[in-house]
Each structure stands twice: as C-alpha cells, then as structure tokens.
Design an enzyme around this catalytic site. Structure first.
Site, short mmCIF file in Angstrom:
data_model
loop_
_atom_site.label_atom_id
_atom_site.label_comp_id
_atom_site.label_asym_id
_atom_site.label_seq_id
_atom_site.Cartn_x
_atom_site.Cartn_y
_atom_site.Cartn_z
N SER A 48 75.08 44.99 22.44
CA SER A 48 75.70 46.15 21.78
C SER A 48 76.09 45.82 20.34
O SER A 48 75.99 46.69 19.47
CB SER A 48 76.91 46.64 22.58
OG SER A 48 77.86 45.60 22.76
N GLU A 49 76.54 44.58 20.08
CA GLU A 49 76.79 44.17 18.69
C GLU A 49 76.45 42.70 18.48
O GLU A 49 76.64 41.87 19.39
CB GLU A 49 78.25 44.39 18.28
CG GLU A 49 78.53 45.72 17.59
CD GLU A 49 78.74 46.84 18.59
OE1 GLU A 49 78.62 48.01 18.20
OE2 GLU A 49 79.02 46.53 19.76
N THR A 50 75.98 42.42 17.28
CA THR A 50 75.84 41.06 16.78
C THR A 50 76.69 40.96 15.52
O THR A 50 76.59 41.82 14.63
CB THR A 50 74.38 40.72 16.47
OG1 THR A 50 73.61 40.79 17.68
CG2 THR A 50 74.25 39.32 15.88
#
Length: 279
Positions: A48-50
């Site tokens: 979902s996020e990096t």
C-alpha cells in the site's frame, strides 16, 4: 546499478504478518533516486505504501545514525500520497531499530508539513500529525451511491462527513456494531471512504478503502485516525482512544488529540524482511 537497503515492516502490530506492511528505502543524499525510479520501486514492492527517506541535517557514512531530520515521501503502487501513518511508523522503526539512530525524536519534512515521531514506552512509537476534522456533506446521488456500496443501501440515519485535507469520507451508521464493521463486503466504487462504528473491545473500529490510489482496502491507516479521532471526540466526549482497524490483518492504535491542531497516533511495529534492491 546502485544498491539500496530495503526493509518490509509490519506496522501497528507486535507480531509478523499482522498490521499493515510498508516498504522503507533509505536514500543517501549523494545517491538520489529519480521520480521514475521512486515510482518503479513502489510498483515493484506492490504494497500500500513504500517510504523513501533522506537525512537532511547530517552527512557522510553515519548520516542515518546521526541525523534527526529527514526528507520523507510515500508512494502507493500508482501515485505519491500526502500523508501515510503506517509507513511513517515503519520508517521510524527502521531508523531506531535497524539503523541505530541515536535521536529520541525524529522530524520528517513531508507533503503534510513537519511530522514528529518520538520513542514511546513499551515498544510504542508516538507520531504527531495534523488534525483533519471532518464536516457533514450534502447528501446527493453520488454520496448515496457510496453509502449504498458500503451498507448495501442508503439510509437517512447514516452519517457522512468529509475531511478537508486528506479527503477521507467517513460513513457511520449509528446502528452498526463492531461485528457489522468486520462483516462489511463493500462493492468498491472509485472513491475513498472509511466506515466506522463504536466498539465494545475498543473505543471504535474502522475499515478503510482507497481504490482511487490503487488500494482496494488498506489494512491499517494511521492517517485516517487524524480524521476519526475528532469524529469520535464529538460522539464519545473524550480525547484519548484505543482503536482497531478491523481488516483481515487487524491493526491496533492508540490515539490522543493533543491540541486543537494535532493528533498523536501511537503503535508498535516489527521487521519481516530486509535486504537490498538494485536500481
């Protein structure tokens, strides 16, 4: 090819494979990544996020250990986002526990301004974020469609509010229970919304869906609690909450409205993978 460290951290949990996973990539100031490379890495990780962080008040081989200020950016597999709580928690966890940062307080320069993370107690990290107070929206056909996509139908008793900065749409059925939230099977539309209900084991439970940024359901969303905290403050008459995001992975958060302008969101994290990526 340039080699970068990379970590996968499960945030808002104290056990592997729970909470919300985020990738964290330390980027030395003398080895910057291009916009294309940032997007490619985030797409490759497909989380979902990096998060990408770069020291700004220290340099040299020990910069990540000695710095207390960092540039921080967050990318989904498809776009950059303004605020991400779980990836900020994951970033601070990496700095404190994997890169041996000596600071007691970290400051991150982000699209949402300066964010502060402090070492808490019992393994918690305390993050201070801007509050984002939601306001009631006019009920039109589009809003009714979103509500129906969550609950199967639109009902006049359902409350709908929108936060001005992050644009989270909070959809709350006063008659829904913790089990109702857990059992939701939305027909996802291209909107972002957070469904929430008063809890029994926690002050409130929520689920968050964000298909418009490539995330059908986000397992645990720190940023959403900058909206949910003031939403529930007006309904429960309190400023400190124990919250659960009731996705399949489940996440636990402690939330405190510390001022008229800020919310403290606290949680634990664990590392599940570390290595290198060649770019």
């Amino acid at each position: 090819m340039t080699k970068y460290q990379i970590f996968t951290i499960d945030a808002f949990t104290d056990k592997p494979f729970g909470g919300n996973p985020a990738a964290v990539v330390p980027v030395p100031a003398d080895q910057p990544l291009t916009e294309t490379q940032l997007s490619q890495i985030a797409a490759e990780m497909n989380l979902s996020e990096t998060a990408f962080l770069t020291p700004t008040n220290a340099s040299g081989p020990n910069a990540f250990q000695e710095a207390s200020q960092f540039k921080l950016r967050w990318f989904t597999p498809t776009t950059e986002v303004n605020l991400c709580g779980h990836a900020t928690l994951a970033t601070a966890y990496v700095l404190f526990n994997k890169l041996d940062n000596i600071s007691s307080e970290l400051r991150f320069d982000t699209l949402s301004g300066e964010l502060v993370v402090r070492r808490g107690t019992d393994g918690y990290l305390d993050m201070t974020f801007p509050i984002d107070i939601p306001k009631p929206v006019d009920i039109n056909d589009d809003v009714k469609l979103v509500v129906a996509s969550i609950y199967g139908e639109y009902r006049d008793s359902i409350e709908v509010e929108l936060s001005p900065f992050l644009k989270y749409l909070v959809v709350h059925d006063p008659n829904s229970s913790e089990s109702d939230i857990i059992g939701l099977k939305p027909d996802i539309s291209p909107e972002a919304y957070a469904g929430s209900a008063k809890g029994s084991s926690k002050d409130f439970h929520s689920r968050v869906f964000a298909p418009w940024v490539g995330i059908p359901e986000d397992p645990v969303t720190g940023s959403a609690h900058t909206v949910l905290a003031p939403f529930w403050q007006s309904r429960l008459g309190k400023k400190t909450f124990s919250a659960e995001q009731s996705s399949k992975r489940v996440g636990h958060l402690e939330v405190d409205i510390v001022s008229d302008s800020h919310v403290q969101v606290s949680g634990r994290a664990v590392v599940v993978l570390e290595g290198h990526i060649d770019v």
